[in-house]
Design a protein around this motif. Structure first.
Motif, PDB file in Angstrom:
ATOM      1  N   GLY A 145       0.819  -1.213   0.000  1.00 31.40           N
ATOM      2  CA  GLY A 145       0.000   0.000   0.000  1.00 31.40           C
ATOM      3  C   GLY A 145       0.848   1.256   0.000  1.00 31.40           C
ATOM      4  N   ILE A 146       1.910   1.254   0.793  1.00 33.81           N
ATOM      5  CA  ILE A 146       2.823   2.406   0.825  1.00 33.81           C
ATOM      6  C   ILE A 146       3.529   2.554  -0.526  1.00 33.81           C
ATOM      7  CG2 ILE A 146       4.927   3.312   1.884  1.00 33.81           C
ATOM      8  CD1 ILE A 146       4.024   1.978   4.503  1.00 33.81           C
ATOM      9  N   PHE A 147       3.909   1.415  -1.113  1.00 32.11           N
ATOM     10  CA  PHE A 147       4.544   1.429  -2.434  1.00 32.11           C
ATOM     11  C   PHE A 147       3.611   2.035  -3.481  1.00 32.11           C
ATOM     12  CE2 PHE A 147       5.195  -0.833  -6.500  1.00 32.11           C
ATOM     13  CZ  PHE A 147       6.512  -0.463  -6.782  1.00 32.11           C
ATOM     14  N   THR A 148       2.332   1.668  -3.419  1.00 32.43           N
ATOM     15  CA  THR A 148       1.347   2.200  -4.375  1.00 32.43           C
ATOM     16  C   THR A 148       1.150   3.692  -4.173  1.00 32.43           C
ATOM     17  OG1 THR A 148       0.223   0.058  -4.434  1.00 32.43           O
ATOM     18  CG2 THR A 148      -1.012   1.958  -5.234  1.00 32.43           C
ATOM     19  N   ARG A 196      -7.022   1.664  15.571  1.00 31.51           N
ATOM     20  CA  ARG A 196      -6.640   2.638  14.544  1.00 31.51           C
ATOM     21  C   ARG A 196      -5.566   2.055  13.628  1.00 31.51           C
ATOM     22  NH1 ARG A 196     -10.632   3.905  15.939  1.00 31.51           N
ATOM     23  NH2 ARG A 196     -11.392   5.808  16.959  1.00 31.51           N
ATOM     24  N   GLY A 197      -4.645   1.305  14.204  1.00 31.12           N
ATOM     25  CA  GLY A 197      -3.620   0.678  13.387  1.00 31.12           C
ATOM     26  C   GLY A 197      -4.201  -0.331  12.412  1.00 31.12           C
ATOM     27  N   LEU A 198      -5.199  -1.106  12.863  1.00 26.97           N
ATOM     28  CA  LEU A 198      -5.859  -2.067  11.984  1.00 26.97           C
ATOM     29  C   LEU A 198      -6.674  -1.364  10.901  1.00 26.97           C
ATOM     30  CD1 LEU A 198      -6.906  -4.690  14.683  1.00 26.97           C
ATOM     31  CD2 LEU A 198      -5.348  -5.095  12.759  1.00 26.97           C
ATOM     32  N   ASP A 199      -7.257  -0.214  11.241  1.00 25.27           N
ATOM     33  CA  ASP A 199      -7.964   0.572  10.218  1.00 25.27           C
ATOM     34  C   ASP A 199      -7.005   0.949   9.084  1.00 25.27           C
ATOM     35  OD1 ASP A 199     -10.415   0.514  11.497  1.00 25.27           O
ATOM     36  OD2 ASP A 199     -10.080   2.395  12.582  1.00 25.27           O
ATOM     37  N   GLY A 200      -5.833   1.453   9.472  1.00 25.80           N
ATOM     38  CA  GLY A 200      -4.842   1.825   8.468  1.00 25.80           C
ATOM     39  C   GLY A 200      -4.342   0.639   7.676  1.00 25.80           C
ATOM     40  N   ALA A 201      -4.149  -0.495   8.360  1.00 23.34           N
ATOM     41  CA  ALA A 201      -3.664  -1.700   7.681  1.00 23.34           C
ATOM     42  C   ALA A 201      -4.686  -2.197   6.657  1.00 23.34           C
ATOM     43  CB  ALA A 201      -3.369  -2.792   8.709  1.00 23.34           C
ATOM     44  N   MET A 202      -5.976  -2.168   7.010  1.00 26.07           N
ATOM     45  CA  MET A 202      -7.015  -2.604   6.066  1.00 26.07           C
ATOM     46  C   MET A 202      -7.048  -1.710   4.834  1.00 26.07           C
ATOM     47  SD  MET A 202     -10.263  -3.874   8.389  1.00 26.07           S
ATOM     48  CE  MET A 202     -10.252  -2.527   9.568  1.00 26.07           C
ATOM     49  N   LEU A 203      -6.911  -0.415   5.048  1.00 24.53           N
ATOM     50  CA  LEU A 203      -6.923   0.527   3.932  1.00 24.53           C
ATOM     51  C   LEU A 203      -5.726   0.309   3.017  1.00 24.53           C
ATOM     52  CD1 LEU A 203      -8.321   2.961   2.627  1.00 24.53           C
ATOM     53  CD2 LEU A 203      -6.916   4.446   4.078  1.00 24.53           C
ATOM     54  N   LEU A 204      -4.556   0.098   3.607  1.00 23.77           N
ATOM     55  CA  LEU A 204      -3.354  -0.117   2.803  1.00 23.77           C
ATOM     56  C   LEU A 204      -3.406  -1.459   2.071  1.00 23.77           C
ATOM     57  CD1 LEU A 204      -0.622   1.278   5.214  1.00 23.77           C
ATOM     58  CD2 LEU A 204      -1.342   2.265   3.033  1.00 23.77           C
ATOM     59  N   CYS A 205      -3.986  -2.484   2.704  1.00 26.06           N
ATOM     60  CA  CYS A 205      -4.132  -3.785   2.032  1.00 26.06           C
ATOM     61  C   CYS A 205      -5.038  -3.652   0.810  1.00 26.06           C
ATOM     62  CB  CYS A 205      -4.705  -4.814   3.002  1.00 26.06           C
ATOM     63  SG  CYS A 205      -3.513  -5.464   4.196  1.00 26.06           S
TER      64      CYS A 205
END
Length: 415
Positions: A145-148, A196-205
């Motif tokens: 996700g960060i790469f994208t 909040r961390g899981l929210d961000g992880a789901m969005l990046l996935c």
């Protein structure tokens, strides 16, 4: 440095595995799903970490005093029947030597899957298993996700090389499958920072899955989200979130991404799509001709010359359904479909029986999210050769353990 870190983690876990074999089962899941050694550049890339973990786990299992009885449920019985049938079809393989090599890999996965089912006994064990899966795949989702984001979606996201999820389509499907499990963990995490961390992880996935440029992945995530919304108790809220988030994610992707997704409508003009259809027809014709299928390795010009409409377009099955059909015949396909149906039904039983019991909300949540994850796999897997991808089998194990726990707790409460 990465090689040393992975080595220290694995070697450091061995005393814990000898102390309790369930730790070995969880370490095996981590090694087999994440393949952390592929992230190094030195000796760790070729070191047999999986074999070390497996042997230590089996040794611990042989001497442990902890309960180790196999829960013989419809899921485990059907999985056993499927594994037995794969062994029955092996001697009838068209290319026996190649099939034996693949058979060895598949049987290792199935053996350790049964070990995991045998050892995952408590709610804590189930929770740890889900966390291991989320961390193992979430690592690539966050990274992708960060790469994208960094390249504006101009380059594809790929998984770790020489693994089940190395292909861009496979990593997309794996990331799609893990999002519902992350949502389950979010629902059952009291810490605000963790949610909040899981929210961000789901969005990046989700962003990484889109960044893979996988057309099958797009269909899988669309099917999964639709089913999720239909089963949601808060359709208005979830619908609002989707209406806000989906356009932003899609608009972020560049024009070439949209052009590739639009090609789904013109599959008859797409060489890749036509190659897959040709491989599906070959598998169908082969299964009609051979009761036991063709064996584990049938993507060969010789086989296509006999059974394919276009003998020159040699492709892998690119479908879990046609893969099992071609390799193990109609009986193999029937057992595989029955296995998935049994898992789905067990999850539905968990949801139904846990209703009205606040202490079992976690079980209902896990069963529901597992069903959503399996919807994504059922759709995305229709276009990928991921029959032996281990994550769905670990989810089956989680459902087996959860159902046993639910029934035990309800029986105890009734008594």
């Amino acid at each position: 440095m990465r090689d040393i870190l992975v080595t220290l983690i694995v070697l450091g876990s061995l005393p814990l595995i000898l102390r309790s074999p369930v730790n070995g089962a969880l370490m095996w899941v981590w090694i087999s799903v994440m393949n952390p050694h592929t992230q190094g550049w030195g000796f760790a890339t070729a070191f047999p970490f999986a074999m070390v973990i497996a042997l230590t786990t089996l040794l611990s299992l042989a001497f442990t005093r902890e309960p180790r009885a196999m829960p013989w449920t419809p899921v485990t019985l059907t999985l056993l029947a499927f594994v037995v049938w794969m062994n029955v079809t092996l001697p009838f393989s068209i290319f026996l030597d190649d099939s034996i090599r693949q058979w060895q890999k598949v049987m290792k996965i199935m053996l350790m899957t049964f070990v995991c089912i045998m050892l995952i006994k408590s709610r804590r064990d189930v929770h740890r298993l889900v966390w291991v899966l989320a961390i193992s795949l979430g690592y690539y989702g966050i990274k992708g996700g960060i790469f994208t984001l960094r390249n504006g979606g101009g380059e594809r996201v790929w998984g770790p090389e020489q693994t089940f999820i190395g292909d861009n389509n496979a990593i997309a499907l794996a990331l799609i499958m893990i999002i519902p499990l992350m949502f389950h963990l979010r629902q059952n995490s009291p810490q605000r920072w963790l949610r909040r961390g899981l929210d961000g992880a789901m969005l990046l996935c989700a962003l990484a899955a889109l960044g893979s440029y996988s057309r099958g992945g797009l269909l899988a995530i669309a099917a999964m989200v639709l089913y999720w919304w239909l089963k949601s108790g808060k359709k208005a809220v979830m619908g609002g979130v989707l209406l806000c988030a989906a356009p932003l994610l899609l608009l972020f992707m560049p024009e070439q991404w949209g052009d590739r997704m639009d090609s789904i409508q013109n599959y008859d003009m797409d060489a890749s799509a036509q190659g897959r259809i040709n491989a599906w027809r070959m598998a169908w014709n082969l299964a009609r001709d051979r009761l036991f299928g063709g064996g584990f390795e049938i993507s060969d010009a010789t086989v296509f010359a006999i059974y394919a409409a276009n003998p020159n377009a040699v492709h892998a099955a690119h479908s879990i359904y046609f893969q099992v059909l071609g390799e193990h015949g109609f009986i193999g396909l029937g057992l595989y479909l029955l296995l998935n149906w049994s898992t789905w039904r067990s999850a539905s039983v968990i949801i139904r029986r846990a209703a009205g019991h606040a202490e079992l909300d976690w079980a209902a949540s896990l069963a529901a999210m597992t069903q959503i994850s399996l919807v994504g796999f059922a759709v995305g897997g229709a276009f990928l050769s991921l029959l032996y991808f281990d994550v769905p089998y670990y989810l089956m194990g989680a459902i087996v353990a959860t159902r046993v726990l639910v029934e035990r707790q309800l029986a105890s409460a009734k008594a």
